[in-house]
Design a protein around this motif. Structure first.
Motif, PDB file in Angstrom:
ATOM      1  N   GLY A 260       0.805  -1.221   0.000  1.00  0.00           N
ATOM      2  CA  GLY A 260       0.000   0.000   0.000  1.00  0.00           C
ATOM      3  C   GLY A 260       0.837   1.268   0.000  1.00  0.00           C
ATOM      4  O   GLY A 260       0.358   2.334  -0.395  1.00  0.00           O
ATOM      5  N   PHE A 261       2.088   1.170   0.458  1.00  0.00           N
ATOM      6  CA  PHE A 261       2.982   2.327   0.506  1.00  0.00           C
ATOM      7  C   PHE A 261       3.920   2.381  -0.693  1.00  0.00           C
ATOM      8  O   PHE A 261       4.846   3.175  -0.734  1.00  0.00           O
ATOM      9  CB  PHE A 261       3.800   2.298   1.796  1.00  0.00           C
ATOM     10  CG  PHE A 261       2.967   2.358   3.043  1.00  0.00           C
ATOM     11  CD1 PHE A 261       2.577   3.570   3.577  1.00  0.00           C
ATOM     12  CD2 PHE A 261       2.557   1.194   3.677  1.00  0.00           C
ATOM     13  CE1 PHE A 261       1.799   3.632   4.715  1.00  0.00           C
ATOM     14  CE2 PHE A 261       1.778   1.246   4.831  1.00  0.00           C
ATOM     15  CZ  PHE A 261       1.397   2.470   5.344  1.00  0.00           C
ATOM     16  N   ASP A 262       3.676   1.498  -1.654  1.00  0.00           N
ATOM     17  CA  ASP A 262       4.569   1.343  -2.792  1.00  0.00           C
ATOM     18  C   ASP A 262       4.387   2.479  -3.789  1.00  0.00           C
ATOM     19  O   ASP A 262       3.446   2.494  -4.576  1.00  0.00           O
ATOM     20  CB  ASP A 262       4.262   0.001  -3.469  1.00  0.00           C
ATOM     21  CG  ASP A 262       5.395  -0.456  -4.351  1.00  0.00           C
ATOM     22  OD1 ASP A 262       6.486   0.122  -4.254  1.00  0.00           O
ATOM     23  OD2 ASP A 262       5.184  -1.386  -5.138  1.00  0.00           O
ATOM     24  N   SER A 263       5.271   3.472  -3.760  1.00  0.00           N
ATOM     25  CA  SER A 263       5.238   4.568  -4.738  1.00  0.00           C
ATOM     26  C   SER A 263       6.632   5.161  -4.866  1.00  0.00           C
ATOM     27  O   SER A 263       7.405   5.177  -3.894  1.00  0.00           O
ATOM     28  CB  SER A 263       4.239   5.651  -4.325  1.00  0.00           C
ATOM     29  OG  SER A 263       4.740   6.438  -3.271  1.00  0.00           O
ATOM     30  N   ASP A 313      20.343  -1.244 -18.019  1.00  0.00           N
ATOM     31  CA  ASP A 313      19.892  -0.929 -19.374  1.00  0.00           C
ATOM     32  C   ASP A 313      18.639  -0.051 -19.369  1.00  0.00           C
ATOM     33  O   ASP A 313      17.751  -0.208 -20.205  1.00  0.00           O
ATOM     34  CB  ASP A 313      19.621  -2.221 -20.141  1.00  0.00           C
ATOM     35  CG  ASP A 313      19.476  -1.982 -21.638  1.00  0.00           C
ATOM     36  OD1 ASP A 313      20.170  -1.103 -22.172  1.00  0.00           O
ATOM     37  OD2 ASP A 313      18.642  -2.672 -22.253  1.00  0.00           O
ATOM     38  N   GLY A 314      18.546   0.857 -18.389  1.00  0.00           N
ATOM     39  CA  GLY A 314      17.445   1.816 -18.383  1.00  0.00           C
ATOM     40  C   GLY A 314      16.243   1.376 -17.570  1.00  0.00           C
ATOM     41  O   GLY A 314      16.311   0.444 -16.765  1.00  0.00           O
ATOM     42  N   TYR A 315      15.118   2.074 -17.813  1.00  0.00           N
ATOM     43  CA  TYR A 315      13.899   1.846 -17.047  1.00  0.00           C
ATOM     44  C   TYR A 315      12.749   1.450 -17.980  1.00  0.00           C
ATOM     45  O   TYR A 315      12.740   1.770 -19.169  1.00  0.00           O
ATOM     46  CB  TYR A 315      13.494   3.104 -16.278  1.00  0.00           C
ATOM     47  CG  TYR A 315      14.466   3.500 -15.208  1.00  0.00           C
ATOM     48  CD1 TYR A 315      14.389   2.934 -13.939  1.00  0.00           C
ATOM     49  CD2 TYR A 315      15.472   4.439 -15.453  1.00  0.00           C
ATOM     50  CE1 TYR A 315      15.286   3.290 -12.941  1.00  0.00           C
ATOM     51  CE2 TYR A 315      16.371   4.805 -14.465  1.00  0.00           C
ATOM     52  CZ  TYR A 315      16.273   4.227 -13.212  1.00  0.00           C
ATOM     53  OH  TYR A 315      17.156   4.571 -12.235  1.00  0.00           O
ATOM     54  N   LEU A 323       8.569   2.722 -11.803  1.00  0.00           N
ATOM     55  CA  LEU A 323       9.616   2.475 -12.786  1.00  0.00           C
ATOM     56  C   LEU A 323      10.307   1.144 -12.472  1.00  0.00           C
ATOM     57  O   LEU A 323      10.612   0.858 -11.320  1.00  0.00           O
ATOM     58  CB  LEU A 323      10.648   3.609 -12.748  1.00  0.00           C
ATOM     59  CG  LEU A 323      10.165   4.972 -13.230  1.00  0.00           C
ATOM     60  CD1 LEU A 323      11.265   6.007 -13.012  1.00  0.00           C
ATOM     61  CD2 LEU A 323       9.787   4.925 -14.691  1.00  0.00           C
ATOM     62  N   LYS A 324      10.511   0.340 -13.510  1.00  0.00           N
ATOM     63  CA  LYS A 324      11.216  -0.934 -13.338  1.00  0.00           C
ATOM     64  C   LYS A 324      12.589  -0.833 -13.975  1.00  0.00           C
ATOM     65  O   LYS A 324      12.746  -0.306 -15.075  1.00  0.00           O
ATOM     66  CB  LYS A 324      10.412  -2.059 -13.983  1.00  0.00           C
ATOM     67  CG  LYS A 324       9.081  -2.323 -13.302  1.00  0.00           C
ATOM     68  CD  LYS A 324       8.369  -3.520 -13.914  1.00  0.00           C
ATOM     69  CE  LYS A 324       7.067  -3.785 -13.174  1.00  0.00           C
ATOM     70  NZ  LYS A 324       6.357  -4.961 -13.744  1.00  0.00           N
ATOM     71  N   MET A 325      13.585  -1.322 -13.288  1.00  0.00           N
ATOM     72  CA  MET A 325      14.959  -1.278 -13.787  1.00  0.00           C
ATOM     73  C   MET A 325      15.213  -2.480 -14.669  1.00  0.00           C
ATOM     74  O   MET A 325      14.824  -3.601 -14.351  1.00  0.00           O
ATOM     75  CB  MET A 325      15.944  -1.255 -12.622  1.00  0.00           C
ATOM     76  CG  MET A 325      15.752  -0.075 -11.682  1.00  0.00           C
ATOM     77  SD  MET A 325      16.814  -0.174 -10.225  1.00  0.00           S
ATOM     78  CE  MET A 325      18.410   0.113 -10.976  1.00  0.00           C
TER      79      MET A 325
END
Length: 328
Positions: A260-263, A313-315, A323-325
């Motif tokens: 729930g705090f994931d931001s 290699d970016g996001y 954003l995923k790495m």
């Protein structure tokens, strides 16, 4: 948790002691004069003058009530009158306060006073916790919870009276449907306390305040903030700002919370403003094909040769969420 947890659930050794020895141990290790901050004591006596019972004695009696799970003030008074060791522990030399005195004490010792007492306890216990386990004491854990309110709607009799009304109107309905209809008839907010709303909390439905609780790795409470109508993700900053105003965050290194705090905003705040390392648990359902080996910098390495580190290699932001790495 549906049932009430008592002090004895935390210590098997304490539970095995007889009550006289328990009180002696509490007297040896708890100094209420040290626990109560000077500003709280000054504010209390400014309101009440010099009452016949000290703030330390009144607070110790309330602590005894919680430790032994005494359900009412009336029963607490009976215990104090009958038990000389309990009476001595609280510092009631001649007489025991009546129920009205306890009520006035709770009303005059405000929310801010209790909060300052809590933070004083945090300061006093931090060195001991660091000595017991440096990692658990350096971890902060945040979660939302419901703080149940003593209103008539939380009495099981209130719900079952609604259930009987439903049963009279629909006697042939199955039991689960009757429960569902009775629950639907429950008001959204408690009549005596509109801030207490009906919610599913701690494993059951109840009228409760919505709160955020900050603990350490031991599960010991560090701070509590009440919120009304806020999402989980927006409660992180207020409670951390509150905690920072009382304590030095340099004593803590890690922070974790549920999804729930994931931001991104929360993670940025934790890293830049609080200098904490957010700990994000991996989803076990997706670990099957996930590289589980990392080097000392947290960079994934080749599962067949841990000297070969992956290259950033970016996001990726396809779903407009976090954003995923990407690593190759």
């Amino acid at each position: 948790m549906k049932g009430q947890m008592s002090f004895f659930d935390f210590s098997d050794e304490f539970q095995k002691m007889d009550s006289h020895y328990q009180l002696k141990k509490l007297s040896d290790y708890i100094d209420f004069a040290e626990i109560i901050p000077k500003q709280v004591r000054d504010r209390h006596y400014k309101q009440t003058g010099r009452p016949p019972y000290s703030i330390e004695s009144m607070l110790s009696a309330l602590v005894i009530q919680k430790i032994y799970s005494i359900p009412s003030t009336e029963l607490l008074i009976k215990f104090l009158e009958l038990s000389r060791p309990m009476k001595d522990f609280c510092g009631f030399t001649d007489s025991v306060p009546d129920e009205a005195t306890f009520t006035r004490f709770k009303q005059k010792l405000g929310e801010e006073d209790f909060k300052e007492i809590l933070h004083q306890l945090v300061k006093l216990t931090e060195p001991y916790l660091q000595e017991i386990d440096p990692f658990d004491s350096s971890l902060l854990v945040l979660d939302t919870t419901g703080l149940e309110v003593p209103v008539k709607e939380n009495n099981p009799k209130y719900f079952y009276s609604l259930k009987r009304e439903v049963e009279k109107g629909t006697p042939n309905k199955p039991e689960h449907e009757i429960y569902t209809r009775a629950l639907a008839k429950m008001p959204k907010y408690a009549k005596a306390e509109p801030k207490a709303k009906l919610s599913y909390t701690n494993g059951h439905f109840a009228y409760a305040y919505t709160g955020a609780v900050l603990t350490d790795g031991f599960g010991i409470v560090k701070d509590i903030e009440l919120f009304e109508g806020q999402k989980d993700s927006t409660t992180l900053k207020p409670i951390m700002n509150s905690f920072k105003s009382y304590h030095d965050l340099s004593k803590y290194k890690y922070f974790t919370a549920d999804a729930g705090f994931d931001s991104t905003e929360n993670y940025r705040y934790l890293v830049k403003d609080c200098l904490l390392k957010p700990v994000i648990s991996l989803n076990p359902r997706r670990l099957k094909n996930l590289v589980e080996d990392y080097n000392e910098n947290g960079i994934p390495v080749c599962p067949k040769d841990n000297t070969l580190a992956f290259k950033f290699d970016g996001y990726c932001d396809k779903r407009k969420r976090l954003l995923k790495m990407l690593w190759h």
